[in-house]
Design an enzyme around this catalytic site. Structure first.
Site, PDB file in Angstrom:
ATOM      1  N   TYR A 164      38.470   4.696  22.319  1.00  0.00           N
ATOM      2  CA  TYR A 164      38.398   5.885  23.198  1.00  0.00           C
ATOM      3  C   TYR A 164      38.266   5.471  24.665  1.00  0.00           C
ATOM      4  O   TYR A 164      38.746   6.141  25.560  1.00  0.00           O
ATOM      5  CB  TYR A 164      37.235   6.766  22.752  1.00  0.00           C
ATOM      6  CG  TYR A 164      37.396   8.244  23.050  1.00  0.00           C
ATOM      7  CD1 TYR A 164      38.614   8.895  22.914  1.00  0.00           C
ATOM      8  CD2 TYR A 164      36.292   9.001  23.455  1.00  0.00           C
ATOM      9  CE1 TYR A 164      38.734  10.255  23.167  1.00  0.00           C
ATOM     10  CE2 TYR A 164      36.403  10.364  23.701  1.00  0.00           C
ATOM     11  CZ  TYR A 164      37.619  10.985  23.551  1.00  0.00           C
ATOM     12  OH  TYR A 164      37.730  12.331  23.808  1.00  0.00           O
ATOM     13  N   LYS A 171      34.631  11.802  29.155  1.00  0.00           N
ATOM     14  CA  LYS A 171      33.880  12.836  28.417  1.00  0.00           C
ATOM     15  C   LYS A 171      32.399  12.809  28.812  1.00  0.00           C
ATOM     16  O   LYS A 171      31.746  13.854  28.836  1.00  0.00           O
ATOM     17  CB  LYS A 171      34.032  12.643  26.907  1.00  0.00           C
ATOM     18  CG  LYS A 171      35.378  13.114  26.355  1.00  0.00           C
ATOM     19  CD  LYS A 171      35.652  14.584  26.622  1.00  0.00           C
ATOM     20  CE  LYS A 171      36.855  15.106  25.866  1.00  0.00           C
ATOM     21  NZ  LYS A 171      37.357  16.384  26.406  1.00  0.00           N
TER      22      LYS A 171
HETATM   23  N1  LIG Z   1      41.531  16.396  18.746  1.00  0.00           N
HETATM   24  C1  LIG Z   1      40.333  15.824  18.710  1.00  0.00           C
HETATM   25  O1  LIG Z   1      40.046  14.947  17.886  1.00  0.00           O
HETATM   26  C2  LIG Z   1      39.291  16.255  19.707  1.00  0.00           C
HETATM   27  C3  LIG Z   1      37.940  15.997  19.433  1.00  0.00           C
HETATM   28  C4  LIG Z   1      36.973  16.389  20.369  1.00  0.00           C
HETATM   29  C5  LIG Z   1      37.356  17.001  21.549  1.00  0.00           C
HETATM   30  N2  LIG Z   1      38.703  17.242  21.783  1.00  0.00           N
HETATM   31  C6  LIG Z   1      39.070  17.894  23.039  1.00  0.00           C
HETATM   32  O2  LIG Z   1      39.698  19.127  22.779  1.00  0.00           O
HETATM   33  C7  LIG Z   1      40.460  19.504  23.919  1.00  0.00           C
HETATM   34  C8  LIG Z   1      41.827  20.000  23.475  1.00  0.00           C
HETATM   35  O3  LIG Z   1      42.588  18.937  22.974  1.00  0.00           O
HETATM   36  P1  LIG Z   1      43.419  19.010  21.610  1.00  0.00           P
HETATM   37  O4  LIG Z   1      42.858  17.965  20.721  1.00  0.00           O
HETATM   38  O5  LIG Z   1      43.531  20.412  21.121  1.00  0.00           O
HETATM   39  O6  LIG Z   1      44.859  18.440  22.056  1.00  0.00           O
HETATM   40  P2  LIG Z   1      46.169  19.153  22.656  1.00  0.00           P
HETATM   41  O7  LIG Z   1      47.074  18.022  23.028  1.00  0.00           O
HETATM   42  O8  LIG Z   1      46.695  20.160  21.716  1.00  0.00           O
HETATM   43  O9  LIG Z   1      45.626  19.887  23.969  1.00  0.00           O
HETATM   44  C9  LIG Z   1      45.385  19.211  25.195  1.00  0.00           C
HETATM   45  C10 LIG Z   1      45.827  20.173  26.275  1.00  0.00           C
HETATM   46  O10 LIG Z   1      45.513  19.659  27.579  1.00  0.00           O
HETATM   47  C11 LIG Z   1      46.465  20.217  28.430  1.00  0.00           C
HETATM   48  N3  LIG Z   1      46.522  19.520  29.710  1.00  0.00           N
HETATM   49  C12 LIG Z   1      46.716  18.176  29.934  1.00  0.00           C
HETATM   50  N4  LIG Z   1      46.758  17.934  31.249  1.00  0.00           N
HETATM   51  C13 LIG Z   1      46.589  19.148  31.876  1.00  0.00           C
HETATM   52  C14 LIG Z   1      46.557  19.559  33.232  1.00  0.00           C
HETATM   53  N5  LIG Z   1      46.699  18.680  34.247  1.00  0.00           N
HETATM   54  N6  LIG Z   1      46.380  20.879  33.512  1.00  0.00           N
HETATM   55  C15 LIG Z   1      46.227  21.786  32.507  1.00  0.00           C
HETATM   56  N7  LIG Z   1      46.254  21.457  31.201  1.00  0.00           N
HETATM   57  C16 LIG Z   1      46.435  20.156  30.894  1.00  0.00           C
HETATM   58  C17 LIG Z   1      47.785  20.055  27.658  1.00  0.00           C
HETATM   59  O11 LIG Z   1      48.765  20.934  28.163  1.00  0.00           O
HETATM   60  C18 LIG Z   1      47.338  20.442  26.253  1.00  0.00           C
HETATM   61  O12 LIG Z   1      47.582  21.810  26.026  1.00  0.00           O
HETATM   62  C19 LIG Z   1      40.479  18.267  24.844  1.00  0.00           C
HETATM   63  O13 LIG Z   1      39.477  18.417  25.828  1.00  0.00           O
HETATM   64  C20 LIG Z   1      40.101  17.156  23.881  1.00  0.00           C
HETATM   65  O14 LIG Z   1      39.549  16.033  24.540  1.00  0.00           O
HETATM   66  C21 LIG Z   1      39.660  16.890  20.892  1.00  0.00           C
END
Ligand SMILES: NC(=O)c1ccc[n+]([C@@H]2O[C@H](COP(=O)([O-])OP(=O)(O)OC[C@H]3O[C@@H](n4cnc5c(N)ncnc54)[C@H](O)[C@@H]3O)[C@@H](O)[C@H]2O)c1
Length: 265
Positions: A164, A171
């Site tokens: 990570y 984060k």
């Molecule tokens: N998937 C996991 O395992 C996980 C676990 C914990 C937390 N998260 C967090 O959840 C959140 C959503 O991620 P996800 O896993 O649904 O993936 P995802 O790829 O579906 O979503 C990430 C989003 O970030 C947006 N993004 C990136 N750069 C951007 C910018 N400059 N302006 C506006 N939007 C922007 C993208 O358009 C995308 O829609 C993130 O913060 C991620 O770190 C994910």
């Protein structure tokens, strides 16, 4: 005994709420399921997307239960941030909640290259994934004259995870940003909370080189079990924090991880 003045009918429990949801990319995005659940609970939803990703967001939005507007927002673009209130006001005058579901880091700063990472790439990760919570909060604030909820998504930053790397550091900054926003926006009636999710196979997650190592033995370690292909439990946590059911909670991180965070191994 039920305290008077509280709405205890859960059907359509987000009825009348207006929620801005960032981060819908595909139908496995956590934000997609947040938007779906909000619509199922009778909330009004406005999505954001930007640039070349807009087409994918539009395609995914067609799979939601109802048509929803999409406004342009790159969280690193000062013009987009300044125009956000005007863009949103074309659809609603005020917002009750804002969901930050945004994360990005260049591959060069993840995947086990912690010591080799260069500042410009780390800076991108920090700006998009951590500072953006402040940017989104201040951009949306004029739309929340009566307060409301700001909810974001983290991956527990108390630990050094495999692969990570600088996303993990971002984060940690994100979690600290949420605490400072809780301090500064509380007097304006805005609650700021995060959901700390377990690993889910989304676009952002699977673009981390070696993501399988983060999935690790999560489902075995989770006392409640964990399904890396199911964003719904996480989305439910987000919707709950957007609702009126956490009226006196701010600066909190709710773990939606099957219980892994309390396990010794
Ligand atoms: N998937 C996991 O395992 C996980 C676990 C914990 C937390 N998260 C967090 O959840 C959140 C959503 O991620 P996800 O896993 O649904 O993936 P995802 O790829 O579906 O979503 C990430 C989003 O970030 C947006 N993004 C990136 N750069 C951007 C910018 N400059 N302006 C506006 N939007 C922007 C993208 O358009 C995308 O829609 C993130 O913060 C991620 O770190 C994910």
């Amino acid at each position: 005994m039920v305290a008077s003045g509280w709405d205890t009918d859960m059907a359509g429990f987000m009825s009348g709420k207006k929620v801005l949801v960032t981060g819908v990319l595909r139908d496995n995005s956590i934000a997609f399921h947040v938007a779906r659940l909000l619509l199922e609970q009778d909330a009004e939803v406005i999505l954001t997307s930007f640039g070349r990703q807009m087409k994918l967001t539009e395609l995914s939005a067609r799979r939601l239960p109802k048509p929803v507007p999409i406004v342009e927002l790159d969280v690193t673009d000062a013009d987009h941030l300044a125009a956000l209130p005007e863009q949103v006001r074309q659809h609603t005058d005020t917002l009750d909640a804002v969901v930050h579901s945004i994360g990005f880091a260049p591959q060069s700063v993840m995947g086990g290259r912690f010591l080799e990472a260069e500042w410009p790439d780390v800076a991108t990760a920090m700006e998009v994934s951590a500072f953006s919570l402040k940017s989104l909060a201040t951009a949306a604030l004029p739309l929340m004259p009566n307060g409301g909820a700001l909810v974001g998504l983290t991956f527990d930053a108390s630990f050094a995870w495999p692969v990570y790397d600088w996303m993990g550091v971002s984060k940690a900054a994100f979690e600290a940003t949420a605490r400072y926003l809780a301090r500064d926006l509380g007097p304006k009636g805005v609650r700021v909370n995060l959901v700390s999710a377990g690993p889910i196979r989304t676009t952002a997650a699977t673009s981390i080189p070696g993501f399988e190592e983060m999935e690790g033995r999560w489902s075995e370690r989770a006392p409640l079990g964990w399904d890396v292909t199911d964003p719904e439990p996480t989305a439910r946590g987000v919707v709950a924090l957007c609702s009126d059911w956490f009226p006196a909670t701010s600066g909190e991180i709710v773990h939606v991880d099957g219980g892994v965070h309390v396990m010794g191994q």
